[in-house]
Write a protein that holds these residues in place. Sequence first.
Motif, PDB file in Angstrom:
ATOM      1  N   TYR A  39      -5.503  -3.124   0.549  1.00 41.03           N
ATOM      2  CA  TYR A  39      -4.502  -3.050   1.614  1.00 41.03           C
ATOM      3  C   TYR A  39      -4.723  -1.807   2.476  1.00 41.03           C
ATOM      4  O   TYR A  39      -4.504  -1.858   3.683  1.00 41.03           O
ATOM      5  N   ARG A  40      -5.161  -0.732   1.868  1.00 36.49           N
ATOM      6  CA  ARG A  40      -5.478   0.459   2.678  1.00 36.49           C
ATOM      7  C   ARG A  40      -6.602   0.142   3.662  1.00 36.49           C
ATOM      8  O   ARG A  40      -6.560   0.564   4.807  1.00 36.49           O
ATOM      9  N   TYR A  41      -7.579  -0.613   3.205  1.00 38.66           N
ATOM     10  CA  TYR A  41      -8.666  -1.043   4.098  1.00 38.66           C
ATOM     11  C   TYR A  41      -8.113  -1.960   5.183  1.00 38.66           C
ATOM     12  O   TYR A  41      -8.482  -1.841   6.353  1.00 38.66           O
ATOM     13  N   TYR A  42      -7.240  -2.871   4.819  1.00 40.92           N
ATOM     14  CA  TYR A  42      -6.612  -3.783   5.781  1.00 40.92           C
ATOM     15  C   TYR A  42      -5.860  -3.000   6.866  1.00 40.92           C
ATOM     16  O   TYR A  42      -5.923  -3.339   8.044  1.00 40.92           O
ATOM     17  N   PRO A  46       4.690   2.694   3.781  1.00 41.92           N
ATOM     18  CA  PRO A  46       6.025   2.130   4.051  1.00 41.92           C
ATOM     19  C   PRO A  46       6.204   0.686   3.570  1.00 41.92           C
ATOM     20  O   PRO A  46       7.265   0.326   3.065  1.00 41.92           O
ATOM     21  N   HIS A  47       5.161  -0.143   3.720  1.00 39.55           N
ATOM     22  CA  HIS A  47       5.279  -1.531   3.256  1.00 39.55           C
ATOM     23  C   HIS A  47       5.375  -1.587   1.733  1.00 39.55           C
ATOM     24  O   HIS A  47       6.148  -2.365   1.177  1.00 39.55           O
ATOM     25  N   ALA A  48       4.581  -0.775   1.077  1.00 41.97           N
ATOM     26  CA  ALA A  48       4.601  -0.733  -0.387  1.00 41.97           C
ATOM     27  C   ALA A  48       5.944  -0.206  -0.894  1.00 41.97           C
ATOM     28  O   ALA A  48       6.432  -0.658  -1.931  1.00 41.97           O
ATOM     29  N   LYS A  49       6.524   0.730  -0.167  1.00 38.27           N
ATOM     30  CA  LYS A  49       7.817   1.282  -0.571  1.00 38.27           C
ATOM     31  C   LYS A  49       8.885   0.192  -0.589  1.00 38.27           C
ATOM     32  O   LYS A  49       9.661   0.089  -1.543  1.00 38.27           O
ATOM     33  N   HIS A  90       3.585  -5.537  -4.840  1.00 36.78           N
ATOM     34  CA  HIS A  90       3.456  -4.154  -5.277  1.00 36.78           C
ATOM     35  C   HIS A  90       1.991  -3.832  -5.558  1.00 36.78           C
ATOM     36  O   HIS A  90       1.467  -2.818  -5.096  1.00 36.78           O
ATOM     37  N   ALA A  91       1.331  -4.702  -6.306  1.00 32.48           N
ATOM     38  CA  ALA A  91      -0.067  -4.454  -6.660  1.00 32.48           C
ATOM     39  C   ALA A  91      -0.977  -4.512  -5.437  1.00 32.48           C
ATOM     40  O   ALA A  91      -1.887  -3.693  -5.289  1.00 32.48           O
TER      41      ALA A  91
END
Length: 158
Positions: A148-151, A87-90, A140-141
């Motif tokens: 970020y997935r780890y975060y 959702p944040h990346a979107k 975005h990157a």
Amino acid sequence: MKKEQQYMKQTILFLFISSLALLCAVFDSVDNGVAKSISFIGGLLFFLFLLLGYFMFYRFSRLRKQNSDPSQTIQGKPGIVVFFSNPHAKKADIAMILSFIASLVTLIMGQVNEALHANMLFSLISVLSSAVFIFTIQMHAILNGVNYRYYMTLNKSK
């Protein structure tokens, strides 16, 4: 675990400040020594905070690699080529696309109509859209990437 979270937050903060420093470029067209100095200082701040942001991101990445089990490490494509992964990346991806369009429109309008370059409001809008685009492409990157997935897994384990 707290250290990694601070590094990620500092990364985003420094990249945001770096992008905001671009707003000093509005003063570049003013024929005033002080305004030119502000523009120059803005450029220095841009690169200083950009380097600080990526240094903190590098430290976060190193801690992630040290603290996570290699068999459990989330693998995937680099964040720059992945879109809408969470959702944040979107939100960042949509903002990136819109700010790219706004930057392109202001660039074309400025090329077509030379009188717009003298307009301070147009210059501000043009630089602001470029600053938002630079920040959102970085987000975005980061937000689509493995770090970020780890975060996010760190935040879920709280």
